[in-house]
Each structure stands twice: as C-alpha cells, then as structure tokens.
Scaffold this motif. Structure first.
Motif, PDB file in Angstrom:
ATOM      1  N   ILE A 163       2.279   9.588 -47.263  1.00  0.00           N
ATOM      2  CA  ILE A 163       2.269   8.190 -46.859  1.00  0.00           C
ATOM      3  C   ILE A 163       3.020   7.443 -47.952  1.00  0.00           C
ATOM      4  CG2 ILE A 163       0.876   6.185 -46.238  1.00  0.00           C
ATOM      5  CD1 ILE A 163       0.334   8.597 -44.430  1.00  0.00           C
ATOM      6  N   VAL A 164       4.238   6.992 -47.645  1.00  0.00           N
ATOM      7  CA  VAL A 164       5.116   6.385 -48.649  1.00  0.00           C
ATOM      8  C   VAL A 164       5.147   4.870 -48.432  1.00  0.00           C
ATOM      9  CG1 VAL A 164       7.424   6.409 -49.668  1.00  0.00           C
ATOM     10  CG2 VAL A 164       6.519   8.482 -48.594  1.00  0.00           C
ATOM     11  N   VAL A 165       4.620   4.132 -49.413  1.00  0.00           N
ATOM     12  CA  VAL A 165       4.583   2.670 -49.316  1.00  0.00           C
ATOM     13  C   VAL A 165       5.193   2.000 -50.550  1.00  0.00           C
ATOM     14  CG1 VAL A 165       2.660   2.548 -47.689  1.00  0.00           C
ATOM     15  CG2 VAL A 165       2.202   2.654 -50.148  1.00  0.00           C
ATOM     16  N   SER A 166       5.813   2.802 -51.409  1.00  0.00           N
ATOM     17  CA  SER A 166       6.510   2.235 -52.567  1.00  0.00           C
ATOM     18  C   SER A 166       7.815   2.993 -52.776  1.00  0.00           C
ATOM     19  CB  SER A 166       5.637   2.288 -53.824  1.00  0.00           C
ATOM     20  OG  SER A 166       5.281   3.615 -54.123  1.00  0.00           O
ATOM     21  N   ASN A 167       8.700   2.417 -53.565  1.00  0.00           N
ATOM     22  CA  ASN A 167      10.025   3.004 -53.789  1.00  0.00           C
ATOM     23  C   ASN A 167       9.933   4.430 -54.310  1.00  0.00           C
ATOM     24  OD1 ASN A 167      11.219   0.603 -53.015  1.00  0.00           O
ATOM     25  ND2 ASN A 167      11.504  -0.115 -55.106  1.00  0.00           N
ATOM     26  N   VAL A 168      10.906   5.235 -53.925  1.00  0.00           N
ATOM     27  CA  VAL A 168      11.024   6.616 -54.399  1.00  0.00           C
ATOM     28  C   VAL A 168      12.387   6.731 -55.079  1.00  0.00           C
ATOM     29  CG1 VAL A 168      11.168   9.040 -53.705  1.00  0.00           C
ATOM     30  CG2 VAL A 168       9.571   7.500 -52.532  1.00  0.00           C
ATOM     31  N   PRO A 169      12.415   7.137 -56.353  1.00  0.00           N
ATOM     32  CA  PRO A 169      13.702   7.229 -57.050  1.00  0.00           C
ATOM     33  C   PRO A 169      14.537   8.419 -56.564  1.00  0.00           C
ATOM     34  CG  PRO A 169      11.968   8.048 -58.452  1.00  0.00           C
ATOM     35  CD  PRO A 169      11.291   7.508 -57.223  1.00  0.00           C
ATOM     36  N   GLU A 170      15.806   8.401 -56.932  1.00  0.00           N
ATOM     37  CA  GLU A 170      16.696   9.511 -56.611  1.00  0.00           C
ATOM     38  C   GLU A 170      16.142  10.816 -57.170  1.00  0.00           C
ATOM     39  OE1 GLU A 170      20.662   8.778 -57.977  1.00  0.00           O
ATOM     40  OE2 GLU A 170      21.024   7.269 -56.450  1.00  0.00           O
ATOM     41  N   HIS A 171      16.355  11.889 -56.450  1.00  0.00           N
ATOM     42  CA  HIS A 171      16.007  13.256 -56.867  1.00  0.00           C
ATOM     43  C   HIS A 171      14.510  13.504 -56.999  1.00  0.00           C
ATOM     44  CE1 HIS A 171      20.261  13.843 -57.628  1.00  0.00           C
ATOM     45  NE2 HIS A 171      20.255  12.751 -58.354  1.00  0.00           N
TER      46      HIS A 171
ATOM     47  N   LYS B 277       2.948  10.255 -54.351  1.00  0.00           N
ATOM     48  CA  LYS B 277       3.181  10.208 -55.799  1.00  0.00           C
ATOM     49  C   LYS B 277       4.277  11.212 -56.139  1.00  0.00           C
ATOM     50  CE  LYS B 277      -1.461   8.852 -57.252  1.00  0.00           C
ATOM     51  NZ  LYS B 277      -1.374   7.650 -56.563  1.00  0.00           N
ATOM     52  N   ILE B 278       4.993  10.923 -57.198  1.00  0.00           N
ATOM     53  CA  ILE B 278       6.048  11.840 -57.633  1.00  0.00           C
ATOM     54  C   ILE B 278       5.401  13.083 -58.217  1.00  0.00           C
ATOM     55  CG2 ILE B 278       7.980  12.162 -59.224  1.00  0.00           C
ATOM     56  CD1 ILE B 278       8.418   9.101 -59.024  1.00  0.00           C
ATOM     57  N   ILE B 279       5.802  14.241 -57.691  1.00  0.00           N
ATOM     58  CA  ILE B 279       5.281  15.493 -58.236  1.00  0.00           C
ATOM     59  C   ILE B 279       6.331  16.247 -59.039  1.00  0.00           C
ATOM     60  CG2 ILE B 279       3.468  15.740 -56.518  1.00  0.00           C
ATOM     61  CD1 ILE B 279       5.236  17.741 -55.035  1.00  0.00           C
ATOM     62  N   ARG B 280       7.593  15.860 -58.842  1.00  0.00           N
ATOM     63  CA  ARG B 280       8.659  16.519 -59.598  1.00  0.00           C
ATOM     64  C   ARG B 280       9.942  15.717 -59.458  1.00  0.00           C
ATOM     65  NH1 ARG B 280       8.887  21.339 -56.986  1.00  0.00           N
ATOM     66  NH2 ARG B 280      10.645  20.789 -55.697  1.00  0.00           N
TER      67      ARG B 280
ATOM     68  N   PRO C 296       9.104  -2.682 -47.072  1.00  0.00           N
ATOM     69  CA  PRO C 296      10.403  -3.002 -47.661  1.00  0.00           C
ATOM     70  C   PRO C 296      10.677  -2.142 -48.890  1.00  0.00           C
ATOM     71  CG  PRO C 296       8.804  -4.612 -48.359  1.00  0.00           C
ATOM     72  CD  PRO C 296       8.087  -3.680 -47.423  1.00  0.00           C
ATOM     73  N   ILE C 297      10.842  -0.858 -48.665  1.00  0.00           N
ATOM     74  CA  ILE C 297      11.003   0.077 -49.786  1.00  0.00           C
ATOM     75  C   ILE C 297      12.332   0.810 -49.694  1.00  0.00           C
ATOM     76  CG2 ILE C 297       8.512   0.374 -50.051  1.00  0.00           C
ATOM     77  CD1 ILE C 297       8.791   3.084 -48.653  1.00  0.00           C
ATOM     78  N   GLU C 298      12.696   1.443 -50.804  1.00  0.00           N
ATOM     79  CA  GLU C 298      13.919   2.244 -50.854  1.00  0.00           C
ATOM     80  C   GLU C 298      13.574   3.669 -51.242  1.00  0.00           C
ATOM     81  OE1 GLU C 298      17.051   0.561 -53.210  1.00  0.00           O
ATOM     82  OE2 GLU C 298      16.771  -1.433 -52.330  1.00  0.00           O
ATOM     83  N   ILE C 299      14.171   4.602 -50.530  1.00  0.00           N
ATOM     84  CA  ILE C 299      14.049   6.022 -50.838  1.00  0.00           C
ATOM     85  C   ILE C 299      15.407   6.434 -51.410  1.00  0.00           C
ATOM     86  CG2 ILE C 299      13.541   8.327 -49.956  1.00  0.00           C
ATOM     87  CD1 ILE C 299      11.231   6.308 -49.515  1.00  0.00           C
ATOM     88  N   GLY C 300      15.424   6.865 -52.658  1.00  0.00           N
ATOM     89  CA  GLY C 300      16.680   7.192 -53.328  1.00  0.00           C
ATOM     90  C   GLY C 300      17.366   8.429 -52.774  1.00  0.00           C
ATOM     91  N   ASN C 301      18.635   8.559 -53.089  1.00  0.00           N
ATOM     92  CA  ASN C 301      19.419   9.724 -52.671  1.00  0.00           C
ATOM     93  C   ASN C 301      18.776  11.012 -53.162  1.00  0.00           C
ATOM     94  OD1 ASN C 301      21.373   7.986 -51.593  1.00  0.00           O
ATOM     95  ND2 ASN C 301      22.571   7.988 -53.474  1.00  0.00           N
ATOM     96  N   ASN C 302      18.891  12.058 -52.367  1.00  0.00           N
ATOM     97  CA  ASN C 302      18.439  13.411 -52.721  1.00  0.00           C
ATOM     98  C   ASN C 302      16.935  13.517 -52.931  1.00  0.00           C
ATOM     99  OD1 ASN C 302      21.222  14.471 -52.886  1.00  0.00           O
ATOM    100  ND2 ASN C 302      21.346  13.044 -54.599  1.00  0.00           N
ATOM    101  N   ALA C 303      16.165  12.581 -52.399  1.00  0.00           N
ATOM    102  CA  ALA C 303      14.710  12.652 -52.508  1.00  0.00           C
ATOM    103  C   ALA C 303      14.157  13.605 -51.457  1.00  0.00           C
ATOM    104  CB  ALA C 303      14.097  11.270 -52.342  1.00  0.00           C
ATOM    105  N   VAL C 304      12.965  14.124 -51.719  1.00  0.00           N
ATOM    106  CA  VAL C 304      12.253  14.977 -50.778  1.00  0.00           C
ATOM    107  C   VAL C 304      10.873  14.372 -50.579  1.00  0.00           C
ATOM    108  CG1 VAL C 304      11.316  17.276 -50.342  1.00  0.00           C
ATOM    109  CG2 VAL C 304      13.502  17.035 -51.542  1.00  0.00           C
TER     110      VAL C 304
END
Length: 177
Positions: free
Chosen positions: A144-152, A161-164, A130-138
């Motif tokens: 392996i994505v199991v937590s929310n990813v913010p925009e951009h 993990k966020i690398i940039r 039950p996660i959200e991938i923000g707009n413009n994410a790569v």
C-alpha cells in the motif's frame, strides 16, 4: 499510416509473453487515444474501448491516462487506473492493482500518482494520492503506497517501506530507520 500502426501496437511485442488479452487491451487503449482527438461524433468510438476493456476484461484503463511506451500488463485482470495518473515507459503492472487519487480530509480529491520509467508493480498493490514513484523502483506484491518512492527503491508492506535500494547512486536519506 505506418506511424499510426506503430503507435497503436507499441506495447504488442513486450506483451508477447503475457497474454493476448493484454495485447488487445493495450492496442485498443492506444487506438482510443488517437480517436479521442477526432471531432465529436467520431470520438464516441472511445466508449467502445471502455466497454470492451472494463466489461469483458475487468481492466479500467481510461483512454486519457498518460502512459509511456512498452507498458506490460501481467494478468491485467482487476486493474484500476485513475485517468489522471501518469505512467512512464517500460513499466510492468500486475493484476489486482489500483492506482489513483484519494479523498482528502476536507472532502476534496487529491491528484493521482506519477510513476517513473522502468517501474515494476506487483500484484494486489494500491498506489494512492499525489505521490511520485521514481524510475527503476519495484513495488512488492500487496504493498500500500501512499508516500513518494525514490529511484531504484524496492518497497513492500502496508504502509510500504523501503526494504532495499538497488543502486549506490540512490538517495540514502529515504531509507527507513
């Protein structure tokens, strides 16, 4: 009639550089969405789409998945998308990707991911829960994505993990330390 054809072929142009397979699967997907709204005997045709996409092309993209316009399937082979997933407009999904729910500790299943607009998903990616991938994410290949990813955000790894962050307007509190 023109609106019907426009709806069915809305992904055709953005997939001209990918493959005929992507174009055929996505136009069949859109047609199945329309046919599923017809009375019972007519909507059985949606099963032909499933057979066509899953057996011939190894793409599990259920007709009731909510997907915005201009979806690009790059080498769509071995793609699995849960029917409860939501995918925004102008997204790119590469081969060998799984997007869906997961089994929780109590044995129940979670909801599926909500993917924003303009998201690019690399090959061999798994996005679960039950996660959200923000707009413009790569999402980088093999993540392996199991937590929310913010925009951009650009994420990679296992777990991802966020690398940039690609925008100075992004919420910097998400950056892994």
């Amino acid at each position: 009639m023109n609106q019907l054809l426009t709806y069915i072929f809305q992904d055709w142009e953005v997939n001209k550089q990918t493959s005929l397979k992507s174009r055929l699967v996505l136009s069949s997907f859109r047609a199945s969405q329309l046919l599923s709204k017809l009375p019972y005997p007519f909507r059985l045709v949606t099963y032909l789409y499933q057979i066509f996409a899953e057996i011939l092309f190894a793409i599990e993209l259920p007709f009731d998945t909510k997907i915005g316009s201009n979806l690009q399937l790059q080498h769509g082979f071995s793609l699995v998308v849960n029917h409860a997933t939501t995918i925004g407009s102008n997204c790119i999904i590469r081969h060998s990707t799984t997007i869906g729910n997961k089994i929780l500790c109590d044995g129940s299943t979670s909801s599926s991911p909500v993917i924003g607009d303009n998201v690019e998903i690399g090959c061999n990616v798994v996005i679960l829960g039950p996660i959200e991938i923000g707009n413009n994410a790569v999402i980088g290949a093999g993540a392996i994505v199991v937590s929310n990813v913010p925009e951009h955000a650009v994420v990679a790894g296992n777990p991802a993990k966020i690398i940039r962050l690609n925008s100075i307007h992004s919420d910097l509190s998400y950056v892994n330390r």
